[in-house]
Enzyme design. Structure first.
Site, PDB file in Angstrom:
ATOM      1  N   CYS A  28      75.795  49.776  70.055  1.00  4.10           N
ATOM      2  CA  CYS A  28      76.817  50.548  70.758  1.00  4.10           C
ATOM      3  C   CYS A  28      78.146  50.502  70.005  1.00  4.10           C
ATOM      4  O   CYS A  28      78.397  49.574  69.236  1.00  4.10           O
ATOM      5  CB  CYS A  28      77.038  49.971  72.138  1.00  4.10           C
ATOM      6  SG  CYS A  28      75.524  49.747  73.053  1.00  4.10           S
ATOM      7  N   GLU A  36      61.516  57.562  59.810  1.00 10.39           N
ATOM      8  CA  GLU A  36      62.792  57.445  60.536  1.00 10.39           C
ATOM      9  C   GLU A  36      63.355  58.800  60.940  1.00 10.39           C
ATOM     10  O   GLU A  36      63.825  58.966  62.052  1.00 10.39           O
ATOM     11  CB  GLU A  36      63.858  56.798  59.627  1.00 10.39           C
ATOM     12  CG  GLU A  36      63.904  55.310  59.636  1.00 10.39           C
ATOM     13  CD  GLU A  36      65.032  54.778  58.743  1.00 10.39           C
ATOM     14  OE1 GLU A  36      65.721  53.869  59.182  1.00 10.39           O
ATOM     15  OE2 GLU A  36      65.220  55.274  57.608  1.00 10.39           O
ATOM     16  N   ASN A  65      79.283  45.995  73.815  1.00 12.59           N
ATOM     17  CA  ASN A  65      78.291  46.140  72.739  1.00 12.59           C
ATOM     18  C   ASN A  65      77.624  44.781  72.579  1.00 12.59           C
ATOM     19  O   ASN A  65      78.315  43.781  72.440  1.00 12.59           O
ATOM     20  CB  ASN A  65      79.020  46.543  71.446  1.00 12.59           C
ATOM     21  CG  ASN A  65      78.137  46.426  70.207  1.00 12.59           C
ATOM     22  OD1 ASN A  65      76.917  46.508  70.307  1.00 12.59           O
ATOM     23  ND2 ASN A  65      78.752  46.238  69.063  1.00 12.59           N
ATOM     24  N   GLY A  66      76.290  44.746  72.624  1.00 12.43           N
ATOM     25  CA  GLY A  66      75.589  43.475  72.455  1.00 12.43           C
ATOM     26  C   GLY A  66      74.738  43.141  73.662  1.00 12.43           C
ATOM     27  O   GLY A  66      74.378  44.034  74.441  1.00 12.43           O
ATOM     28  N   ARG A 107      76.570  54.584  65.701  1.00 14.10           N
ATOM     29  CA  ARG A 107      76.129  53.276  66.202  1.00 14.10           C
ATOM     30  C   ARG A 107      75.201  53.397  67.406  1.00 14.10           C
ATOM     31  O   ARG A 107      74.517  52.452  67.757  1.00 14.10           O
ATOM     32  CB  ARG A 107      77.347  52.428  66.594  1.00 14.10           C
ATOM     33  CG  ARG A 107      78.281  52.149  65.455  1.00 14.10           C
ATOM     34  CD  ARG A 107      79.504  51.433  65.958  1.00 14.10           C
ATOM     35  NE  ARG A 107      79.214  50.046  66.257  1.00 14.10           N
ATOM     36  CZ  ARG A 107      79.386  49.046  65.409  1.00 14.10           C
ATOM     37  NH1 ARG A 107      79.863  49.281  64.216  1.00 14.10           N
ATOM     38  NH2 ARG A 107      79.100  47.822  65.749  1.00 14.10           N
ATOM     39  N   TRP A 149      73.623  52.528  72.686  1.00 15.88           N
ATOM     40  CA  TRP A 149      72.243  52.377  72.205  1.00 15.88           C
ATOM     41  C   TRP A 149      71.606  51.404  73.176  1.00 15.88           C
ATOM     42  O   TRP A 149      71.938  50.220  73.194  1.00 15.88           O
ATOM     43  CB  TRP A 149      72.243  51.826  70.776  1.00 15.88           C
ATOM     44  CG  TRP A 149      70.888  51.789  70.146  1.00 15.88           C
ATOM     45  CD1 TRP A 149      70.257  52.814  69.498  1.00 15.88           C
ATOM     46  CD2 TRP A 149      69.995  50.671  70.068  1.00 15.88           C
ATOM     47  NE1 TRP A 149      69.029  52.405  69.044  1.00 15.88           N
ATOM     48  CE2 TRP A 149      68.838  51.094  69.382  1.00 15.88           C
ATOM     49  CE3 TRP A 149      70.041  49.345  70.534  1.00 15.88           C
ATOM     50  CZ2 TRP A 149      67.758  50.258  69.131  1.00 15.88           C
ATOM     51  CZ3 TRP A 149      68.963  48.519  70.284  1.00 15.88           C
ATOM     52  CH2 TRP A 149      67.846  48.971  69.589  1.00 15.88           C
ATOM     53  N   LYS A 183      61.831  56.090  55.237  1.00 15.39           N
ATOM     54  CA  LYS A 183      62.766  57.218  55.372  1.00 15.39           C
ATOM     55  C   LYS A 183      62.093  58.370  56.102  1.00 15.39           C
ATOM     56  O   LYS A 183      62.667  58.972  56.995  1.00 15.39           O
ATOM     57  CB  LYS A 183      63.213  57.748  54.006  1.00 15.39           C
ATOM     58  CG  LYS A 183      64.273  57.022  53.250  1.00 15.39           C
ATOM     59  CD  LYS A 183      65.682  57.154  53.741  1.00 15.39           C
ATOM     60  CE  LYS A 183      65.979  56.137  54.790  1.00 15.39           C
ATOM     61  NZ  LYS A 183      66.308  54.806  54.383  1.00 15.39           N
ATOM     62  N   HIS A 200      41.576  48.599  49.888  1.00 14.30           N
ATOM     63  CA  HIS A 200      41.314  47.572  50.902  1.00 14.30           C
ATOM     64  C   HIS A 200      41.640  48.060  52.308  1.00 14.30           C
ATOM     65  O   HIS A 200      41.866  47.249  53.200  1.00 14.30           O
ATOM     66  CB  HIS A 200      42.122  46.305  50.577  1.00 14.30           C
ATOM     67  CG  HIS A 200      41.759  45.724  49.247  1.00 14.30           C
ATOM     68  ND1 HIS A 200      40.522  45.161  49.001  1.00 14.30           N
ATOM     69  CD2 HIS A 200      42.429  45.666  48.074  1.00 14.30           C
ATOM     70  CE1 HIS A 200      40.471  44.763  47.735  1.00 14.30           C
ATOM     71  NE2 HIS A 200      41.618  45.072  47.147  1.00 14.30           N
ATOM     72  N   LYS A 233      72.509  52.404  63.619  1.00 15.64           N
ATOM     73  CA  LYS A 233      72.837  52.056  62.240  1.00 15.64           C
ATOM     74  C   LYS A 233      73.085  50.566  62.065  1.00 15.64           C
ATOM     75  O   LYS A 233      72.704  49.970  61.072  1.00 15.64           O
ATOM     76  CB  LYS A 233      74.067  52.835  61.795  1.00 15.64           C
ATOM     77  CG  LYS A 233      74.431  52.541  60.360  1.00 15.64           C
ATOM     78  CD  LYS A 233      74.658  53.786  59.587  1.00 15.64           C
ATOM     79  CE  LYS A 233      74.703  53.543  58.101  1.00 15.64           C
ATOM     80  NZ  LYS A 233      73.390  53.608  57.482  1.00 15.64           N
ATOM     81  N   GLU A 273      60.020  52.227  51.014  1.00 15.75           N
ATOM     82  CA  GLU A 273      61.274  52.854  51.440  1.00 15.75           C
ATOM     83  C   GLU A 273      61.058  54.356  51.701  1.00 15.75           C
ATOM     84  O   GLU A 273      61.605  54.910  52.664  1.00 15.75           O
ATOM     85  CB  GLU A 273      62.354  52.622  50.363  1.00 15.75           C
ATOM     86  CG  GLU A 273      63.655  53.396  50.534  1.00 15.75           C
ATOM     87  CD  GLU A 273      64.421  53.104  51.816  1.00 15.75           C
ATOM     88  OE1 GLU A 273      64.009  52.238  52.591  1.00 15.75           O
ATOM     89  OE2 GLU A 273      65.421  53.801  52.054  1.00 15.75           O
TER      90      GLU A 273
END
Ligand code: G6P
Length: 606
Positions: A2, A486, A98-99, A27, A74, A483, A502, A601, A479
């Site tokens: 947040c 996401e 926030n938290g 955020r 968030w 990406k 495998h 983020k 990565e």
């Protein structure tokens, strides 16, 4: 996570609060809200979804108060609906948070037993009732807030305003960052300096455990013991201009295109290009004596660390232990004597990375952090900061921060290699020269963007995409897959090419595109064999390579031609095509590229 903001202004603050929230929206963007004190009364507007919904609500029902707080959420506790959106408020106090308040169940039970009625599913609402409880006992606002703060455990940044108090705001920090902004007869509170950039560039970062009483006249900061403390006022480098999209459609596109420039800045910080040498900050440890390097990070930053492992082992000949921070922090991993621990983080605030850092610090390791935000907690708790000079990264999916992290780690590998005698002067020159070529090569790669636009048109129809790579291209495959999932929400997996047989080979058919990251290096032939195994089963191959297509020895759906370059810098170059694939696929899919669903983020909770 947040974002929170607060303004004690000279005029009505709703517009400026929304403006600040816009810069904090990266955020969190499940819901947003603001509250102000107007004629002594608290009033608020909240809306589910993006900030534009809140703006619409405010244009129909404006708020006029000159003291206000705002929040972009968030969700952690409670679904992302308006009822759970911040600010939480009653007739006496309003709070943004926030938290996570870890002891909220216990507090909620206690307060409910006293008759407090809870309206939401959030942990934050306990703060509201707790402060109110102390106000009910006759304590003035500052005292009530102080008493409440003493009862809270967990990680939080808080902002509070009070009915009847148009010139008072309280902020508190335990974990997630909080900055105080100093204006002319106005004061501000914000999760980061970027939020406050248009209003003031003079900021004071609260330290862990600090709480602050703001009035328009100034800030009184107290530490966790309640003692008055002075924290330095610094000039913030976050300029409002830097967080503009310019001519780009998305921040992510802008940030991808900024890479030649910001990598150039970052490299210039660690290289004497003319002398062909790495000029590294003192790590405060004899590099020749380091027994092991431990790397810990999350998400994209972890993949940067993984490339770092390949470089450090190969070029510096030093053993490297690496893990994602959420696992590392609880593994009770034994730490070596003379160990160097490296933490990689764009925000410098990721909770798991910070906890891993503290574990290693307690275990006697030398702590170096590769961070993009120099004022961050991870930076401040490190013995040495190795900054990336990427500038503010707003797109939630990391791009330029990643390649700048790679740039720093490449320089570090050379520096440690030189100290250990594994890299001689000639090789150092050769590697440094290779690094200085990165911005030029990236400019070339970025010129062929239209190829990626066409590829995206076919790729967006896929349900699953595999990414393969070997050696340092393996983390780039990971990565690339990260990406794509996401921002386009297409399921994607990155695999070490040799591991294909495998398991993942069972997934291959003509509907599964396979992106192969294969610079023409000593492992190229091996990767080509794996690629042929895919082709034999009808898989659609997208090859990213500097080798010519005939060297693939099989049918390619697409060949993304890369410039020939020194193998050392391949991860830096091949990171960009996988970003472009994800970006253009997401654009074709029509997703919210900069603010993909469910992601945030800066992850300041476990
Ligand atoms: C989140 C972001 C990722 C980032 C990761 C680690 O998941 O969405 O882009 O890589 O956190 O963040 P950090 O700030 O520590 O690099």
């Amino acid at each position: 996570m947040c974002g929170i903001v607060g303004i004690l202004g000279a005029k009505p603050v709703a517009g400026d609060l929304v403006d600040a929230l816009r810069r904090l929206e990266y955020r969190g963007y499940d819901s947003a809200g603001i509250a102000t004190v107007e004629n002594g009364h608290l009033d608020r507007r909240r809306a589910e979804g993006k900030l534009k919904n809140l703006e619409l609500r405010l244009s129909n029902h404006p708020l006029q108060g000159r003291a206000g707080i705002g929040h972009t959420r968030w969700a952690t506790h409670g679904r992302p609906v308006e009822r759970n959106a911040h600010p939480h408020m009653n007739g006496r106090v309003a709070v943004v948070h926030n938290g996570i308040i870890e002891n909220f169940q216990e507090l909620k039970g206690e307060l409910a037993a006293k008759g407090h009625e809870f309206q939401t599913e959030t942990d934050t609402e306990t703060v509201l009732h707790l402060v109110t409880d102390y106000l009910d006992q006759g304590l003035p606002p500052v005292e009530a807030a102080r008493m409440a703060l003493e009862r809270l455990s967990g990680a939080f940044a808080l902002g509070l305003i009070f009915a009847g108090h148009d010139n008072l705001m309280i902020g508190a920090r335990q974990g997630p960052p909080l900055a105080v902004g100093h204006g002319e007869g106005e004061m501000y509170l914000g999760s980061d300096a970027i939020a406050l950039a248009p209003f003031t560039d003079m900021v004071t970062y609260l330290e862990d455990g600090d709480w602050v009483v703001l009035t328009r006249e100034g800030a009184e900061i107290h530490d966790m013991t309640g003692r008055r403390v002075e924290r330095p006022m610094v000039k913030s480098i976050a300029s409002a201009l830097l967080v503009d999209k310019g001519n780009y459609r998305h921040f992510m596109a802008k940030e991808i295109h900024e890479q030649p420039e910001v990598i150039g800045h970052t490299l210039a910080n660690y290289l004497d290009m003319a002398a062909g040498k790495v000029v590294f900050p003192e790590l405060g440890a004899d590099l020749a004596k380091i027994s092991r390097v431990t790397i810990s990070a999350c998400g994209t930053a972890h993949y940067a660390g993984l490339v770092g492992k390949y470089w450090l082992e190969r070029y510096a000949r030093i053993p490297v232990e690496i893990d994602i921070a959420s696992e590392f922090r609880y593994r009770e991993s034994p730490l070596p004597e003379d160990g160097l621990a490296i933490f990689v983080s764009q925000s410098g605030e990721t909770a798991d990375t910070l906890a891993s850092l503290r574990y290693c610090k307690a275990g006697g390791q030398r702590i170096a952090s590769v961070v993009n935000v120099r004022s961050s907690t991870i930076a401040r708790e490190s013995h040495v900061i190795l900054p990336t000079l990427a500038g503010p990264e707003i797109g939630v999916a990391s791009t330029k921060a990643f390649t700048c992290q790679l740039s720093v780690l490449a320089c570090l590998a050379i520096a440690i290699g030189r100290a250990r005698g594994a890299v001689g002067a000639d090789q150092e020159k050769e590697l440094v020269r290779a690094l200085t070529e990165v911005p030029r090569h990236l400019t070339t790669i970025l010129r062929s963007e239209s190829l990626y636009e066409s590829l995206a048109v076919s790729l967006h129809k896929a349900k699953d995409v595999l990414y393969l790579g070997r050696g340092p291209s393996y983390p780039i495959a990971l990565e690339g897959a990260l990406k794509l999932k996401e921002i386009s929400y297409i399921h994607a997996e990155g695999y070490a090419a040799g591991e294909l047989k495998h398991g993942p080979i069972a997934l291959i058919d003509e509907n599964v595109p396979v992106v192969v990251v294969a610079p023409e290096n000593d492992l190229f032939e091996k990767t080509v064999s794996n690629m042929q195994e895919v082709a034999a089963r009808g898989g659609q191959i997208i090859l990213i390579s500097d080798a010519t297509p005939d060297k693939a020895g099989c049918k390619l759906q697409t060949h993304l031609q890369m410039p020939h370059a020194h193998p050392f810098i391949s991860p830096l170059l091949y990171a960009v095509p996988v970003q472009l694939i994800a970006y253009h696929t997401a654009v074709v899919m029509g997703t919210d590229v900069d603010q993909p669903r469910n992601l945030a983020k800066s992850v300041t909770v476990e």
